[in-house]
Structure formats: C-alpha cells, structure tokens
Design a protein around this motif. Structure first.
Motif, PDB file in Angstrom:
ATOM      1  N   VAL A  16      -6.616   3.006  -7.705  1.00  0.00           N
ATOM      2  CA  VAL A  16      -5.371   2.784  -6.956  1.00  0.00           C
ATOM      3  C   VAL A  16      -5.555   3.170  -5.493  1.00  0.00           C
ATOM      4  O   VAL A  16      -5.115   2.461  -4.589  1.00  0.00           O
ATOM      5  N   ARG A  17      -6.251   4.286  -5.277  1.00  0.00           N
ATOM      6  CA  ARG A  17      -6.490   4.696  -3.905  1.00  0.00           C
ATOM      7  C   ARG A  17      -7.298   3.628  -3.166  1.00  0.00           C
ATOM      8  O   ARG A  17      -6.988   3.265  -2.036  1.00  0.00           O
TER       9      ARG A  17
ATOM     10  N   ALA B  88      -4.185  -1.883   3.131  1.00  0.00           N
ATOM     11  CA  ALA B  88      -3.960  -1.500   4.532  1.00  0.00           C
ATOM     12  C   ALA B  88      -4.937  -2.245   5.440  1.00  0.00           C
ATOM     13  O   ALA B  88      -4.555  -2.771   6.489  1.00  0.00           O
TER      14      ALA B  88
ATOM     15  N   GLY C 291       2.450   1.812  -3.285  1.00  0.00           N
ATOM     16  CA  GLY C 291       1.495   2.353  -4.247  1.00  0.00           C
ATOM     17  C   GLY C 291       1.436   3.871  -4.236  1.00  0.00           C
ATOM     18  O   GLY C 291       0.894   4.480  -5.149  1.00  0.00           O
ATOM     19  N   LEU C 292       2.013   4.481  -3.206  1.00  0.00           N
ATOM     20  CA  LEU C 292       2.024   5.941  -3.156  1.00  0.00           C
ATOM     21  C   LEU C 292       3.017   6.518  -4.159  1.00  0.00           C
ATOM     22  O   LEU C 292       2.854   7.624  -4.645  1.00  0.00           O
TER      23      LEU C 292
ATOM     24  N   CYS D 117      -1.548  -6.659  -5.848  1.00  0.00           N
ATOM     25  CA  CYS D 117      -2.392  -6.444  -4.676  1.00  0.00           C
ATOM     26  C   CYS D 117      -3.214  -7.675  -4.327  1.00  0.00           C
ATOM     27  O   CYS D 117      -3.430  -7.986  -3.173  1.00  0.00           O
TER      28      CYS D 117
ATOM     29  N   ARG E  34       3.370   2.213  -8.933  1.00  0.00           N
ATOM     30  CA  ARG E  34       1.919   2.057  -8.879  1.00  0.00           C
ATOM     31  C   ARG E  34       1.452   0.823  -9.650  1.00  0.00           C
ATOM     32  O   ARG E  34       0.615   0.057  -9.194  1.00  0.00           O
TER      33      ARG E  34
ATOM     34  N   ARG F  53      -5.144   0.764  -2.285  1.00  0.00           N
ATOM     35  CA  ARG F  53      -4.241   1.065  -1.171  1.00  0.00           C
ATOM     36  C   ARG F  53      -4.944   0.867   0.164  1.00  0.00           C
ATOM     37  O   ARG F  53      -4.404   0.264   1.090  1.00  0.00           O
TER      38      ARG F  53
ATOM     39  N   ALA G  96       0.840  -1.198   0.000  1.00  0.00           N
ATOM     40  CA  ALA G  96       0.000   0.000   0.000  1.00  0.00           C
ATOM     41  C   ALA G  96       0.877   1.252   0.000  1.00  0.00           C
ATOM     42  O   ALA G  96       0.608   2.217  -0.713  1.00  0.00           O
ATOM     43  N   LEU G  97       1.964   1.201   0.788  1.00  0.00           N
ATOM     44  CA  LEU G  97       2.873   2.348   0.819  1.00  0.00           C
ATOM     45  C   LEU G  97       3.573   2.510  -0.523  1.00  0.00           C
ATOM     46  O   LEU G  97       3.737   3.620  -1.032  1.00  0.00           O
TER      47      LEU G  97
ATOM     48  N   THR H 261       2.103  -2.350  -7.735  1.00  0.00           N
ATOM     49  CA  THR H 261       1.160  -2.520  -6.633  1.00  0.00           C
ATOM     50  C   THR H 261      -0.138  -3.107  -7.139  1.00  0.00           C
ATOM     51  O   THR H 261      -0.714  -4.017  -6.561  1.00  0.00           O
TER      52      THR H 261
END
Lengths: 593, 498
Positions: A106-107, A114, A27-28, A40, A33, A110, A24-25, A36
C-alpha cells in the motif's frame, strides 16, 4: 455557454491531474485502503481520456492557486499525455499483482500515485512555478519507490538519488527564477521570447542542462541511476525509466527556448558530451551481470541520444524542426520499450512454465530490445529522409547527427544483446529464489505495453512516412534505420558463438554507479587534505571560538551577580506585580490622555 | 475618543487583562484559567479581525499618550503592524491550547500562563508601536516577561539558559537605548512614517546616521538572532515546547526581525538606507547568517537544537528580503515573517509531541516515528519540506519572491545563497523524514506515555495539525486575497508607492 464549457474543461483538467494524488491521500485512511488499492491502476484514465478527446486549445488559468497556475495542453503535450497515461495505467496494474506478497504494497502504491500526479502535471504545466511544483512532487515521490525494498543498499541508492535530485531541484529553481525575472513573467510563451535575448541566458542554459540532466541521468550526472533502478522494484524502475525520457524532453522544450535561442556553443558541448556519454555507458553496461543494472545503463544511453539531439538543435538553428520532431518520435518509441524491458525482467525470472510460453516471453523481450536499439536511428531516419530531401540546403549537422546516432545505436544493440543473454528465460529460478507466480495481471499489462510500442513504431513508419514520402526514398530510410541494429546483432551473435565454443571469462562487473567510486575517492582525499591543511593549521577552531565566548559570559564575577539577580527575578510575585503596575499605568495613560 | 482609537489599545489589553487575572487565580483553578486563556485569545482575534478589515479600507487607528513633552507613547496600526499582530493573535490561540495540554498536571501553571499572556501583550505592543520609544518600552517588557517562561522548569540547565538569554537581550536592549537617545538628540522626536522619517536630517550628519543604524541593527539583531549575536537561541531551547514555539515563531525572534523592518522602512526609509549604503552590508550579514546557521544545524543531534539553528537561518530571510529593497524582495521578506512563524511553530509542536508521547528528543532516535505518530509526522513533514522550499509549500513562495526580488535589484549573488540554503535545509531535514518514514521503529522503545484512541492528547495534536495545514495553505492558496502573500503585497505596494 463558452464560460460553462470553459469551467468544465478546467474541472476535467484538474481532476485528471490530482485524482491520483487524492487517491494516495485516501490510502492513508485505513477504511479507504482497499478502495485505493483497487482504483490505483485506473487513476490515470481521466488523463488518458483528456489526451484522446481533449481539444487542441485546452487551457485553464487558476490565478488563486499557488503562484497563479496555468495549465494547458499543446501538440506534443497531447502525445506525451496519452503515452504517459497508458504507461502509468498498465504498469500500475502490473505493480498491483507483482507486489502481492509485499507487506509494504500500500505504501508503494501511495508513492506510485503521488508520482503519477507529478508526471501528469508536468505535461499540463504552462508556467515555470507550476512546472517546478510537479517536478518536485515527482522527484520526492520517486524516492519512496526507490527505497521501497528497505535494504541497506536500497537506502544508499535512495540517498544518492535524493542528494543529486535536490541539487537538481535547486539548480532548476535558479533557472526558473532567472528566466521568470528576465522575461517578466513565468508563463512559457512569454518566457521564451524574453529569455532568448536575456544577457545571462548562458547561465540559464547551463542550469537547465544540469538540472534536467540529473533527472534523466546524463553522463557524468548519471551515477545515481543504475543503482537506484536496479534496487527499486521492477514496477518502479519500469515506470521511472519509461517516463524519464518524456519528462526530460518536455523539461528541455519548456525551459529552454530552443526555437528562439541564437546558436550557441552549448550545443556543440552538449552534443559531443552526449555522444561520449553513450559510448562510455555502453562500455560500463556491457560488464554488468545484473540485468536491471544493465537496463539502467541502457536508459542512460537513451538520455545521451536526447542530449545529442538537443545539442544539435541548439547549435544549428536550421535543423531545429527536424531534430525536435525526430526526438519526439524517438522518445515515444523508447519509453514503452524501456518499461517493457524492466517488466520483462520480472516476467522472465518468473516463467517456469512450458517451453512455448518461455519462448513467447523470450520473443517479447527480444522485440522490446530491438525496439530500444532501433528507436533512435529509425525515428531520426524517418524525419531526416523526409525533410532534408525537401530542403536542399542540408545543414552540416545532418550527416554528423545521422552517423553519431547510428553508431550509438550499434552500442545500444550490443547492450541489448547482452541483456537478452542475461535474462533469457531458461526455466531455472535465478539466485535460488522461488519465482513469483505469473498471473494474468502480470503478463497482460506487459503485452499491452509491447503492443503500444509496436504500434508506435508502425504509426511512425507507415502513417507518417510511407504515406508522405516518395517510394524512391524508402530504401535509404530502411537502410538507415536497420543497419546499426543488424550490425550490432551480428556482433552479439558472433561474440556469443565464440564464447560458447571457446569459453569466455566475463570481466569483473563494474559496480553500479561507476564514476561514484572515483568521486568517493576524491572526497576522501579532499577530506584528509581539508583536515591536514586547513583545520589543523587554524589558530582557533570554529568550536573554540564558541567555547571562549561562553567562558566570557559566565565569568565568576558576572555569575555571582547574575545568580542573585536571577533569584530575585525568579520570584514571580515580585516581577509580576511590578510589571502589572507599570503596564496598567501606561495603558491607562494612553486611553485617558 | 472613538472606536478607532480604542481598538489597538483593546488588542493589547485583551491579553494584559487575561494575564493579570490569571496571576490572581489559585494554582488548582484549572477550569477558570482555561476559560480565561481561551476567552482572551478569542476576544483578541475578534478585535484583530475588525482592524484587518479597517486597515484594508483605509481606517487610521492611533492612540497617543504624552509622558513628557516631546515624549509620546503611540500605538498605531498600519498594514505592516497588522501582519505581525494577526500572526501573533492566531498563533497565540493555538499555542495556548497546546500549552494547556502540554502542561497538564505540572506545577506553577498560573505563573506560566500569566507570563505567557504578558509576553503576547508585549508582542502586540511592539507591533503597534508608532515610534521608537514605544517600541523600546514593549521590547524590554518582552525580554522580562519571557525570562520566567524560559526558566519555567527551574532546572540547572534552564536557569543557565535563562541567564544566557538575559545577558544577550539586556545587552542588546542597552545598545538599542543608546541608539534611540542618540537619534532623538540628532533628529528630535521621530515617528515611524511610511517611506522614512529622517529625510529632514542634515547631510552633515551622515556619519552619525550610519553609526545609529549600526547600533539599532546591533541591538535588534540580538533578538533577531543575526550571527554572531545568535548564541542565546540554541541554548534557550531547554524551555518547554510551547515556550520554544512562542520564542521561535511569534514573540522574541520575530520582534527583532520586525524591529529591523521598522527601522529600514519606516525610520530610515529604503531610499535613505540605499543612499547611505546601509542595505548591502545588512544583506550580506543576513546571507552569512543563513548559511552559517544552516551548517551548524547539520551537526545537532538534539531535535530542538537543530530546529533552533534552523530558526536562526530562516529568520534572516526576513532581514535579507528587507535589506535587498525593491518591491519583490520586500514581499519575500515580509511574507516570510508569517511563513517562517507558521512552519517553525509546527515543527516545535511536533518536537513537543514526540518528546511528550514517545520520549524522543534526538534525531538519532526518530526511526519509525511515522508509524507510531502518523499525524504528527505528517505535520512535521509539511513544516520541514516547507523550510526546504519544496513547492507548493509556504517556504517556496518566500524563496520565489526573494529570488525574483534579488534579480530585480541586480543582486544576483543572492541566488546561490538561496540554492545553498535549500541544499543545507534538505541535508538537515530529509534524514529526519527518512528515519521517521522508512526505518523500522526500535523494538525496545523509550518510555511511552499512555495513549487514547488517537496518537496523543487532542490538545497537542489539533494545534499541530492546524499550523501544518496553514503552512500548506499559505503556499497552495498564495494567489487568493486572504493569503499572507497578498497582505505582504499590500504592504510593499504602500511602501514603494511611486
């Protein structure tokens, strides 16, 4: 050798828990990206492997981390871990494809990752602080999933969720502090013994019941759940409802020393409250027209069964092993069923293909609905018939529990019937929206979760029961688990037939969050009363006191003196050098006495 | 005269000399000023590092100067002093870097940085003060050296804020002086001693001791912003962001809280405090402050004002922990000295970044801020979630120990206070985070400063990120030997040694 393998275990455990969070981190960062996104859905695989291969005595102590982190995996933990990891994996796959057109994908993923770390970590946590850590992570990350759509309604639902969840967190923190203080340590095994004799254990029980109860939506703390699950994306609702029962049961088992606690009045309250809650939410759920809201109520009814079982276990010490075993089975069966139902809503809305494919999807939905309705009587009947017959001193609770659960299951069946009527794939697009394409990435995960659900049922029925019980008991077992579902189905079918024949005016759906309306009304009245009877009658308003104080300090005489003094002080050259001189003298005096 | 005597003096001098040298520099000698500033801060850090090692290994650092017979100035380093000194030294370096970037191109920088260094000098003196007189001298120096910083901008609003600040703090200082004189008359010259320095005072003076305690707390409570003496702090937030950061996290507010710790532990001693029934009222006062200020924070739209009320509330955790007594609660209070400092400085740095880069000063303008300044908002989130007490951030560790400590000494009423404070903190911080992350940014944005490759100037961003990471690390790695928690344990161990 043993040290090396211990370290290896520790590393494996840590990786299994924090890998999703690290993804998740990652992916920032823009360049990572894409990676991720593709990884995922596989982030839960190390955890799955650990659940399948890990030995029974898997424990890791990390005293340097946080307040001393203790991780480990016990027998129920193994089961929970496998089921949880499977759910996260396949719903993750589903989410990736179901949200293809979503700009915020993507958000979403993430937050998904988490939450995954939170959900897995809860299973491993072996002390109160670590448990709170992962519980909080899950709570806050789930907020991102719930408000994902970004509409005003979703935000409102998210706000309500967060408000209640933070209250829950605060109460659980208090419970954790009380238990840790009374037990002289936060690790679960020492904690249970210490707490069972603590003088304020009633407070602790109440705090845990409310704290975890908010999370799993026990009536009347459930008001956030139907709006939140109905407005979240399907993948989010699927994974949240699919893991919430497991998290709840685990929370109760870890934080309440059920095995050691003396019989308490809380038990009866909890059981009766749970039962009343089930019938209440069945009534609320039947009026719904949005299938996702209805499923929210179905989730709450399953939490109610958890509460009934928990209550009985607390009230009747002799029945504890039986009830807890049946609750474990029940949770393992309902969790994939709930997830499959939420995913099914998406799939049914998307199915515009041939009649056979629609019929296939319909059967899948029906299967999941059946499993959800039958989960509670079945798991209970299996264990109850298996063990009660071997222990002749039946506690008075057993009958009560059996009947209440069976009647509740009739209610759940009604809910499921209504759900099937609402979602059955007719091939027409709902709400005039164009349906998303139904790719393999969407239906395959659904099929896998359905298989998981069915195999859980078979595992429970055949491997555990028929293998160990004398054939004479089989009819009682089958009857006990089947009649509620059959009765419910019959009721639904006849109601549906009558409605088709004579027409039927559906009742106005009660807004999701039912009791919320009452609460809002009460708050409005309270606010008006507070203004009329308290604030207006106060001689000095709170703000008045403050303004008077400022008048005093800025009086005209004082002001003029101060302004002069201030101008003088404002000349920094004066001040600076006076200060310099004094300070230098002082420090010189100190160094050369 | 060996190094052990010199070290505390050197730590104080390292920023004093820097400050004085900066005063002598011309306004346009930027490079020299920057070099001086950073050199001073780094040299101080080296000295502090040596002393930390020494204090762990039982070295005694003491410098003494007799002003008049019976009237000594003492600089001494114990574990408690080192907690405060280390916090100040580390945050001073970071704030200096931040201030250099923040004030780039603005007038009166020599004045600013000169007083900035003097302000830290006073803080170091307060930390090392070995008796009440020394403490008082540096405490008043702090008042005078911060004033020019508060009014730095010279606007009407900042002059008014400075006026309020002076009235409150000078008033507090006067009360403190009365208490010190009275105590000296009663007990003769007393030095801060572990476990209390007033055990020799006769029983018949109990009433006087209680009155002195009340006066001391009243005087210190102004800077520690105990309700109802907190009025200056929210007003003083008109100061530039680095000054607010310093006021709220390192210097002024902390000096008050530190003074309270000294008075309770090393002047009266926790035993005497309990015997005179002084701790319970202090704990209740702290609890009231925690709740009242949190409620007030809810209603502030100005971001820095909201943060200011949050400081009032959070600093009282320190007082609460100390007042509750008992090893665990003390650990909670002491460790919050560091935790609150690190978290709050992060939040003020972020507020400064948002104001400087995007022109955002109000909570209601923060929509979509995370899309425009992701790193700043990430740091802000760490600070805000830490304040709420979300595990594993620093604030949770504080709450954990305060909660356990309150149960240890049978003061269960503290638990609901902690829970209510958690909820209130959530109520005023979470909406900010929601707006920043989930609401779309406004289409017609406020005036934005030009930006380079990163979201804002590196000198603003790096200190923010460093303090953000520290507030995560202080909680996540609380079990390691280098954590603030471990140091607080050391202090409590020495204080409560049987």
């Amino acid at each position: 050798m043993s040290l090396a393998s211990g370290q290896l275990d520790g590393a494996a455990l840590l990786v299994a828990i924090i890998l999703p969070f690290l993804l998740a981190l990652a992916g920032l960062a823009r360049p990572l990206r894409r990676m991720t996104l593709s990884l995922c859905s596989w982030a839960a695989l190390p955890a799955l492997a650990l659940g399948m291969l890990g030995g029974p005595a898997l424990t890791v102590d990390l005293p340097w981390l946080f307040l001393g982190v203790h991780l480990g995996l016990d027998a129920p933990g193994h089961m929970f871990l496998i089921w949880t990891a499977l759910l996260w994996t396949f719903i993750g796959l589903f989410a990736r494809f179901a949200l293809t057109d979503d700009a915020g994908r993507v958000r979403f993923l993430r937050f998904y990752l988490a939450s995954m770390t939170g959900s897995l970590g809860i299973i491993f946590a072996q002390d109160v602080a670590t448990f709170s850590l992962f519980f909080a992570l899950m709570t806050f990350a789930a907020y991102g999933l719930i408000v994902h759509e970004g509409t005003e309604a979703a935000r409102r639902a998210g706000r309500l969720y967060l408000a209640l969840a933070v209250v829950g967190e605060a109460l659980l923190l208090e419970a954790a502090l009380l238990t840790a203080s009374r037990a002289g340590g936060g690790e679960f095994y020492s904690l249970h013994l210490g707490m069972a004799t603590a003088p304020d254990r009633h407070v602790i029980v109440a705090l845990v019941l409310i704290g975890v109860g908010i999370k799993i939506g026990l009536v009347p703390l459930h008001v956030w759940l139907p709006p939140a699950y109905s407005l979240a994306p399907n993948a989010a609702s699927a994974v949240l409802s699919g893991t919430c029962l497991m998290t709840g049961l685990l929370g109760f088992l870890r934080l309440l020393p059920i095995a050691e606690l003396p019989a308490s009045r809380w038990g009866l309250m909890c059981a009766i409250g749970g039962l009343a809650g089930i019938f209440y939410v069945v009534a609320m759920g039947l009026t719904q027209e949005n299938p996702k809201t209805l499923l929210g109520y179905a989730t709450i009814s399953q939490s109610g069964i958890l509460a009934v079982g928990l209550g009985v276990a607390m009230a009747a010490p002799t029945a504890r092993p039986v009830v807890i075993a049946s609750l474990l089975l029940f949770v393992l069966l309902s969790s994939p069923a709930l997830a499959a139902l939420y995913m099914g809503v998406h799939i049914a809305a998307a199915s515009q293909g041939a009649a056979w494919s629609r019929r296939l999807i319909g059967s899948g939905l029906a299967l999941a609905a059946l499993a959800l309705a039958g989960a509670s009587p079945m798991s209970h009947a299996i264990v109850a018939t298996g063990i009660f017959t071997q222990t002749p001193e039946l506690s008075p609770w057993a009958d009560w529990l059996r009947w209440s659960i069976q009647f509740a299951a009739v209610g759940t069946t009604l809910l499921m019937g209504r759900f099937l009527i609402l979602t059955w794939p007719h091939g027409r697009a709902r709400d005039g929206r164009s349906a998303p394409p139904l790719g393999v990435g969407i239906w395959l995960p659904w099929a896998v979760i359905l298989i998981l659900m069915v195999s859980t049922a078979f595992l429970a029925a055949f491997l555990i029961t028929f293998d160990r019980m004398s054939p004479a008991l089989w009819p009682a077992l089958i009857g006990g688990s089947l009649w509620p579902v059959a009765a419910g189905t019959l009721l639904v079918a006849s109601a549906w037939g009558v409605a088709r024949r004579f027409g039927f005016a559906a009742p106005q759906p009660i807004p999701a969050g039912d009791l919320l309306l009452v609460a809002e009304w009460l708050i409005r009245i309270g606010q008006r009363g507070w203004r009329t009877y308290v604030i207006d009658l106060l001689p000095l308003r709170p703000s008045g006191i403050v303004s008077r104080w400022h008048e005093v300090e800025a009086g005209p005489w004082l002001t003029s003196v101060l302004i002069k003094a201030e101008r003088q002080l404002g000349r920094w050259l004066t001040v600076g050098f006076v200060f310099l001189l004094v300070a230098l003298c002082l420090s010189m005096a100190m160094v050369f006495p | 005269m060996n190094l052990d005597t010199w070290l505390p003096v050197l730590v104080v001098l390292s920023s004093l000399v820097t400050g004085l040298a900066i005063f002598l520099l011309g306004e346009e000698q930027n490079r020299a000023r920057t070099v001086l500033n950073l050199a001073g801060a780094i040299v101080k850090l080296v000295f502090v590092g040596i002393m930390l090692w020494g204090v762990v290994h039982g070295h005694i650092y003491e410098a003494r100067a007799t002003v008049l017979p019976g009237l000594d100035l003492v600089l001494a380093a114990d574990a408690l002093a080192m907690l405060f000194v280390t916090l100040s030294a580390v945050l001073w370096l970071l704030t200096t870097i931040y201030a250099i970037g923040y004030l780039e191109g603005s007038p009166n920088r020599s004045r600013f940085f000169g007083f900035f260094s003097l302000c830290v000098t006073s803080t170091m003196g307060i930390a090392f003060a070995g008796n009440l007189l020394t403490f008082f001298v540096f405490y008043e120096m702090l008042t005078l050296t911060t004033y020019p910083l508060v009014v730095h901008r010279g606007t009407d609003a900042s002059l008014a804020a400075g006026r309020t600040y002076l009235i409150y703090t000078l008033f507090g200082g006067a009360i403190l002086l009365v208490a010190i004189v009275w105590l000296s008359a009663l007990a003769g010259p007393v030095e801060f001693t572990q476990g209390g320095a007033l055990t020799h005072v006769d029983d018949q003076h109990r009433g006087a001791l209680i009155a002195i305690f009340a006066l001391l707390i009243g005087g210190l409570g102004v800077k520690a912003a105990l309700v109802p003496l907190h009025g200056w702090l929210p007003v003083a937030m008109v100061a530039p962001a680095p000054v607010s950061a310093l006021l709220h996290a390192v210097a002024v507010v902390k000096a008050g809280a530190f003074g309270i710790i000294r008075v309770v532990y090393d002047l009266f001693g926790s035993d005497l405090c309990a015997e005179l029934h002084l701790t319970k009222p202090l704990a209740v006062l702290a609890a009231v402050t925690i709740l009242y200020a949190s409620v007030r924070a809810l209603y502030q739209d100005d971001l820095k004002r909201r943060l200011a009320y949050s400081t009032v509330s959070q600093v009282s955790y320190i007082t609460l922990g100390v007042a509750l007594g008992g090893p665990l609660a003390s650990i909670g209070g002491l460790v919050h000295l560091v935790h609150q400092g690190v978290m709050k400085i992060t939040l003020f740095f972020c507020a400064g970044n948002l104001a400087e880069t995007l022109g955002l000063r109000r909570v209601s303008e923060m929509n979509g801020a995370a899309q425009r300044m992701p790193l700043t908002m990430a740091a802000f989130s760490l600070g805000a979630l830490g304040m709420i007490g979300v595990p594993p951030l620093a604030g949770f560790v504080t709450k954990w120990y305060l909660g356990l400590g309150s149960l240890e000494v049978d003061e269960g009423w503290v638990l609901p206070v902690l829970a209510a404070s958690t909820l209130l903190n959530a109520a005023y911080f979470l909406p900010i985070l929601h707006a920043a992350y989930f609401k779309p940014p406004p289409t017609t944005g406020a005036k934005e400063a030009p930006r380079g490759r990163v979201e804002t100037a590196l000198s603003l961003l790096i200190p923010t990120l460093v303090t953000g990471v520290i507030s995560l690390g202080a909680g996540l790695f609380a079990g390691t030997v280098v954590s603030p928690l471990e140091w607080a344990r050391l202090i409590a161990e020495r204080e409560f040694r049987p």
